[in-house]
Design a protein around this motif. Structure first.
Motif, PDB file in Angstrom:
ATOM      1  N   VAL A 244       0.826  -1.210   0.000  1.00  7.78           N
ATOM      2  CA  VAL A 244       0.000   0.000   0.000  1.00  7.78           C
ATOM      3  C   VAL A 244       0.860   1.260   0.000  1.00  7.78           C
ATOM      4  N   ALA A 245       1.970   1.219   0.753  1.00  5.58           N
ATOM      5  CA  ALA A 245       2.857   2.381   0.791  1.00  5.58           C
ATOM      6  C   ALA A 245       3.410   2.707  -0.589  1.00  5.58           C
ATOM      7  N   VAL A 246       3.784   1.685  -1.342  1.00  3.72           N
ATOM      8  CA  VAL A 246       4.286   1.901  -2.701  1.00  3.72           C
ATOM      9  C   VAL A 246       3.148   2.364  -3.617  1.00  3.72           C
ATOM     10  N   TRP A 247       1.995   1.718  -3.496  1.00  5.31           N
ATOM     11  CA  TRP A 247       0.862   2.052  -4.355  1.00  5.31           C
ATOM     12  C   TRP A 247       0.432   3.506  -4.184  1.00  5.31           C
ATOM     13  N   GLU A 248       0.397   3.983  -2.942  1.00  2.00           N
ATOM     14  CA  GLU A 248      -0.130   5.315  -2.676  1.00  2.00           C
ATOM     15  C   GLU A 248       0.683   6.426  -3.332  1.00  2.00           C
ATOM     16  N   LEU A 249       1.922   6.158  -3.729  1.00  4.31           N
ATOM     17  CA  LEU A 249       2.709   7.164  -4.434  1.00  4.31           C
ATOM     18  C   LEU A 249       2.019   7.573  -5.732  1.00  4.31           C
ATOM     19  N   PHE A 250       1.290   6.652  -6.353  1.00  2.20           N
ATOM     20  CA  PHE A 250       0.652   6.944  -7.643  1.00  2.20           C
ATOM     21  C   PHE A 250      -0.552   7.876  -7.491  1.00  2.20           C
ATOM     22  N   PRO A 251      -1.591   7.533  -6.731  1.00  2.00           N
ATOM     23  CA  PRO A 251      -2.700   8.495  -6.613  1.00  2.00           C
ATOM     24  C   PRO A 251      -2.312   9.776  -5.887  1.00  2.00           C
ATOM     25  N   GLN A 252      -1.312   9.685  -5.007  1.00  2.00           N
ATOM     26  CA  GLN A 252      -0.912  10.870  -4.263  1.00  2.00           C
ATOM     27  C   GLN A 252      -0.104  11.854  -5.098  1.00  2.00           C
ATOM     28  N   TYR A 253       0.677  11.349  -6.063  1.00  2.00           N
ATOM     29  CA  TYR A 253       1.619  12.241  -6.729  1.00  2.00           C
ATOM     30  C   TYR A 253       1.769  11.965  -8.220  1.00  2.00           C
ATOM     31  N   PRO A 256      -2.614  11.273 -10.185  1.00  2.00           N
ATOM     32  CA  PRO A 256      -3.774  11.664  -9.372  1.00  2.00           C
ATOM     33  C   PRO A 256      -5.119  11.314  -9.985  1.00  2.00           C
ATOM     34  N   VAL A 257      -5.151  10.968 -11.272  1.00  2.00           N
ATOM     35  CA  VAL A 257      -6.413  10.546 -11.888  1.00  2.00           C
ATOM     36  C   VAL A 257      -7.001   9.345 -11.148  1.00  2.00           C
ATOM     37  N   LEU A 258      -6.159   8.576 -10.450  1.00  2.00           N
ATOM     38  CA  LEU A 258      -6.632   7.421  -9.696  1.00  2.00           C
ATOM     39  C   LEU A 258      -7.459   7.810  -8.481  1.00  2.00           C
ATOM     40  N   THR A 259      -7.423   9.096  -8.108  1.00  2.00           N
ATOM     41  CA  THR A 259      -8.271   9.555  -7.009  1.00  2.00           C
ATOM     42  C   THR A 259      -9.741   9.358  -7.344  1.00  2.00           C
ATOM     43  N   GLY A 260     -10.085   9.521  -8.620  1.00  2.00           N
ATOM     44  CA  GLY A 260     -11.467   9.316  -9.040  1.00  2.00           C
ATOM     45  C   GLY A 260     -11.565   9.109 -10.527  1.00  2.00           C
ATOM     46  N   GLN A 297      -6.331   6.917   0.862  1.00  2.00           N
ATOM     47  CA  GLN A 297      -6.419   8.090   1.732  1.00  2.00           C
ATOM     48  C   GLN A 297      -7.874   8.548   1.855  1.00  2.00           C
ATOM     49  N   TYR A 298      -8.636   8.420   0.772  1.00  2.00           N
ATOM     50  CA  TYR A 298     -10.010   8.889   0.757  1.00  2.00           C
ATOM     51  C   TYR A 298     -11.025   7.771   0.948  1.00  2.00           C
ATOM     52  N   ILE A 299     -10.690   6.560   0.509  1.00  2.00           N
ATOM     53  CA  ILE A 299     -11.600   5.436   0.747  1.00  2.00           C
ATOM     54  C   ILE A 299     -11.686   5.153   2.243  1.00  2.00           C
ATOM     55  N   THR A 300     -10.551   5.151   2.915  1.00  2.00           N
ATOM     56  CA  THR A 300     -10.371   4.797   4.325  1.00  2.00           C
ATOM     57  C   THR A 300     -10.762   3.341   4.570  1.00  2.00           C
ATOM     58  N   THR A 301     -10.458   2.833   5.753  1.00  2.00           N
ATOM     59  CA  THR A 301     -10.675   1.418   6.050  1.00  2.00           C
ATOM     60  C   THR A 301     -11.757   1.173   7.093  1.00  2.00           C
ATOM     61  N   VAL A 738       5.038  11.726   3.783  1.00  2.00           N
ATOM     62  CA  VAL A 738       6.255  11.952   2.998  1.00  2.00           C
ATOM     63  C   VAL A 738       5.974  12.902   1.835  1.00  2.00           C
ATOM     64  N   THR A 739       4.912  12.631   1.065  1.00  2.00           N
ATOM     65  CA  THR A 739       4.639  13.474  -0.107  1.00  2.00           C
ATOM     66  C   THR A 739       4.206  14.885   0.297  1.00  2.00           C
ATOM     67  N   THR A 740       3.487  15.006   1.407  1.00  2.00           N
ATOM     68  CA  THR A 740       3.034  16.330   1.840  1.00  2.00           C
ATOM     69  C   THR A 740       4.207  17.260   2.100  1.00  2.00           C
ATOM     70  N   PHE A 741       5.222  16.748   2.773  1.00  2.00           N
ATOM     71  CA  PHE A 741       6.377  17.593   3.072  1.00  2.00           C
ATOM     72  C   PHE A 741       7.379  17.646   1.931  1.00  2.00           C
TER      73      PHE A 741
END
Length: 777
Positions: A244-253, A256-260, A297-301, A738-741
């Motif tokens: 998940v940590a590796v995957w989140e780099l894609f929608p986060q940065y 971003p089309v993967l956000t929706g 980040q937006y789906i949440t668990t 990490v990406t935020t900062f």
């Protein structure tokens, strides 16, 4: 979704399961009979139990034994606790200014503290003077739990942060740093005294489940129990965490089309109607109907551990919400077409569909930030967007429906808090005794259904009553000094009324949160009461809400952490102390980072839509409501005014649970007890803000887990479900931080990823829905 403050107005939800009508009815009626009915079915050639209610999960998914000899008070606990408190409070403050308000994952803090704690245990010498003081034993579960509670206590953006940010952005008021931090501390600690009074009703009983903490307790057990027993869970956690940590780099940065992803917007990129209904990958873009999100980040668990009955009721509210918002907007209710489809701002009467005019509040306020009636007459009354007005209305319905729901279904639990026996047991002298076991042996004997987790806690000394009362008294004195020093315009009697409202709401909404895990935000009701008590004073309203709503939120947070300590067998005094430490440090970091972000991102925070990285939607909503309720209650919400139904929703909310309750009494087997009206009412405003493309995936995952996984593979569900939730949260939050900062500007300079089809925001919304040109203004 997991708890937030005032952005995506989420609530923590859990309750029992639709598979057991009898268990559900007993639970909702407050019956003290043990709920243990278990259904069975074939699973891998064996008969495996299907857990029929949440009490069974609390007793079967977690161990009830304890080792009192484990010591939490170590150098490791203090150093890691303070370090992660600073980290968590920084992350929470960042999330406050995100387009989708998400709370900091305690799971992430748990993982980091586990790795760091074991590293310190391995690196620091274990013998001699150094070993005796800095590494006396291996890293244990109670050290770990104390670190988690301390850091989670800091990992929230205090409501006072919103007050201070609002004053800076909209009033150009920047108070003295010391006074600002004292305001943060007093408002945060005020609720702790309230929690101390109510903990016997809201923490100790088995029925008070607080299910949102079950994944955390399950994770800590997995990390510290016998490694041979927990090996598979341990390995699964780290595998999913890494993926998940590796995957989140894609929608986060990177993409971003993967956000929706919206098939409808891809088919029609020029229709604003399609944007309003099907868009949702950017803040305040649209309802996200049938969009697919791949960003955890937006789906949440929370849907992984969300019980079926609350998930079902929330889904009903979610469906009605889409119909309601669309009908209000295209029906031009409240002149909706003149304003954005989704927004938290107040708008001028000159606003129209091609040019949205944000209401200039400075035109109607005098030098003391109080209402200038003559100026208001020339400027005109402002408007909400229809979706925001609807959210306020349905939230008010949910607040009073909650009170009635608890009175109808859980009278015993509420009455226990005010029983003579409970009040007598709260005398300070009782708490000087060594332990509850010696203080109240008869009470224990007379409790045949004593919670097995709580029974193990009887070997520990209880927190003295004067600790809670002292915190309460000092906080109130400091708060009074701050509100006069900051010229808040809130009088002392207004502060006392706000505090009383906090206590009463803690009782009712704490019972709801403990029993079915759902908590309706009370902010709008407190704002309304404050507006009528202090008319024409928006700043006074902000401070009234601060102490009327924040104290309640903090009380509920302390109570949930006390339950966390009970599940993990951490002594009450340790739990209380580390919470205070974390809260103090968190307030300081909240202030420092809030000051930095509001300076560096000021223009974005004041814009209507913001970006997918930064958004002022929380602050905008807080400020808009302060003006509307604080300065203009008489002109906007009184009978005969535009938004009179928002106020009328309060008495109507008391009536909503009644039909289902009486129908249940008349037809007890017809399923009317499954209808939890506060949940439905609150979800009627669920899509009023934020990134909505994740909602469909959120519910789809929840129903899959509850309908299929839990029933077909019950043993797997109990063993792995909460660990998977923990791993997903941990991996996601690592990348968010990490990406935020590193690249998204929290440190002052953003480094955007080069534009291409997967990073479309430079030319439109990420999901390729049409962007409304009026939002640019």
């Amino acid at each position: 979704m997991v708890g937030i403050q005032s952005g995506r107005r989420t609530a923590k939800v859990t309750t029992m399961d639709l598979t057991s009508t009898s268990s559900l009815e007993k639970m909702m009626s407050g019956d003290s009979e043990k709920l243990g009915r278990i259904e069975t079915q074939d699973f891998e050639k064996n008969v495996e139990p299907v857990v029929a209610n949440m009490e069974e999960i609390a007793l079967k998914a977690l161990h009830t034994d304890d080792d009192p000899s484990l010591n939490p008070w170590t150098f490791r606990m203090l150093s890691l606790g303070f370090g992660l408190s600073g980290f968590g409070s920084a992350l929470a403050t960042i999330f406050l200014f995100k387009p989708q308000s998400v709370s900091v994952s305690v799971i992430f803090l748990t993982v980091i503290s586990y790795v760091a704690g074991n590293a310190m245990s391995f690196i620091i010498p274990s013998k001699g003077f150094v070993g005796r003081w800095f590494n006396p034993h291996s890293f244990n579960s109670k050290e770990h739990l104390a670190i988690v509670i301390m850091s989670s206590s800091a990992s929230g953006a205090a409501y006072a942060t919103e007050v201070l940010a609002t004053q800076k952005l909209y009033y150009n008021i920047v108070p003295n740093a010391f006074v600002a931090i004292m305001l943060l501390l007093s408002s945060q600690l005020l609720g702790y005294g309230m929690a101390g009074v109510l903990r016997k009703s809201l923490v100790y009983p088995t029925k008070m489940l607080w299910p949102s903490i079950l994944p955390l307790n399950s994770l800590i057990e997995t990390l510290h129990r016998d490694k041979s027993e927990m090996k598979k869970k341990f390995n699964l956690f780290w595998i999913i965490f890494g993926i998940v940590a590796v995957w989140e780099l894609f929608p986060q940065y990177v993409m971003p089309v993967l956000t929706g992803v919206s098939v409808f917007c891809l088919a029609n990129r020029n229709s604003l109607v399609f944007t309003n209904i099907f868009g949702g990958a950017s803040g305040n873009e649209g309802l996200g109907v049938l969009s697919m999100s791949f960003d955890w980040q937006y789906i949440t668990t929370s849907s992984l551990f969300l019980p079926l009955i609350t998930l079902t009721n929330s889904f009903i509210g979610f469906i009605i919400c889409m119909v309601l918002f669309t009908s209000l907007y295209y029906g031009n209710v409240w002149n909706a077409l003149q304003f954005p489809f989704l927004s938290q701002e107040l708008f001028s009467q000159t606003s129209n569909s091609t040019s949205f005019a944000v209401f200039n509040q400075s035109l109607i306020l005098d030098a003391n930030n109080e209402l200038n009636i003559a100026a208001l007459e020339s400027t005109g009354i402002p408007f909400f967007s229809a979706s925001n007005a609807s959210y306020l209305l349905t939230t008010n319905l949910g607040v009073t429906a909650t009170v009635m729901h608890i009175l109808l279904w859980n009278r015993a639990e509420v009455g226990q808090a005010f029983s003579l026996k409970s009040l007598k047991s709260f005398r300070p002298r009782d708490f000087w005794k060594k332990s509850p076991q010696s203080a109240a042996p008869k009470e224990v004997e007379d409790t045949p259904y004593l919670d097995p987790h709580y029974r193990q806690m009887l070997v520990y000394s209880e927190v003295p009553a004067w600790w809670y009362l002292g915190i309460l008294a000092v906080s109130m004195v400091v708060a009074l000094i701050c509100i006069y020093n900051l010229n808040s315009t809130l009088p002392w009697w207004g502060f006392l009324i706000a505090s009383l409202l906090s206590f009463l709401s803690t009782l009712f909404f704490g019972a709801m949160a403990g029993l079915i895990g759902f908590n309706v935000p009370i902010t709008s009701v407190i704002q309304l009461i404050g507006g009528y008590l202090h008319p024409g004073k928006p700043v006074a309203n902000m401070y009234f809400v601060l102490f009327g709503s924040n104290a309640q939120a903090q009380a509920l947070f302390l109570i949930s952490n006390l339950k966390l300590g009970q599940y993990g067998k951490l002594s009450p005094k340790c739990t209380f102390t580390v919470q205070i430490f974390g809260t103090v440090l968190g307030a300081i970091v909240n202030y420092i980072l809030m000051s930095s972000i509001t300076t560096n991102q000021r223009e974005i925070l004041l814009s209507i839509q913001g970006t997918n990285i930064w958004s002022g939607q929380v602050i905008q909503s807080f400020n808009s409501n302060a003006i509307a309720f604080g300065a203009l209650s008489k002109y906007m919400f009184s009978i005969g005014r535009t938004y009179q139904t928002i106020v009328l929703a309060l008495p109507v909310g008391f009536l909503i649970p009644l039909p289902f309750y009486f129908l249940h009494k008349r037809f007890p087997k017809s399923g009317f007890s499954y209808i939890v009206t506060p949940v439905i009412c609150w979800y009627l405003g669920y899509l009023s803000v934020g990134i909505n493309s994740s909602a469909s995936m959120y519910f789809a995952i929840g129903f899959f887990v509850q309908f299929y996984i839990r029933k077909r593979y019950p043993a797997w569900f109990l063993k792995y479900n909460y660990i998977i939730a923990a791993a997903i949260n941990g991996g996601t939050e690592l990348l968010v931080f990490v990406t935020t900062f590193a690249v998204q500007g929290a440190s002052g300079k953003a480094i955007p990823f080069p534009p291409y089809w997967g990073n479309n925001f430079q030319t439109g919304n990420f999901d390729f829905c049409a962007r409304n040109p009026a939002l640019a203004g």
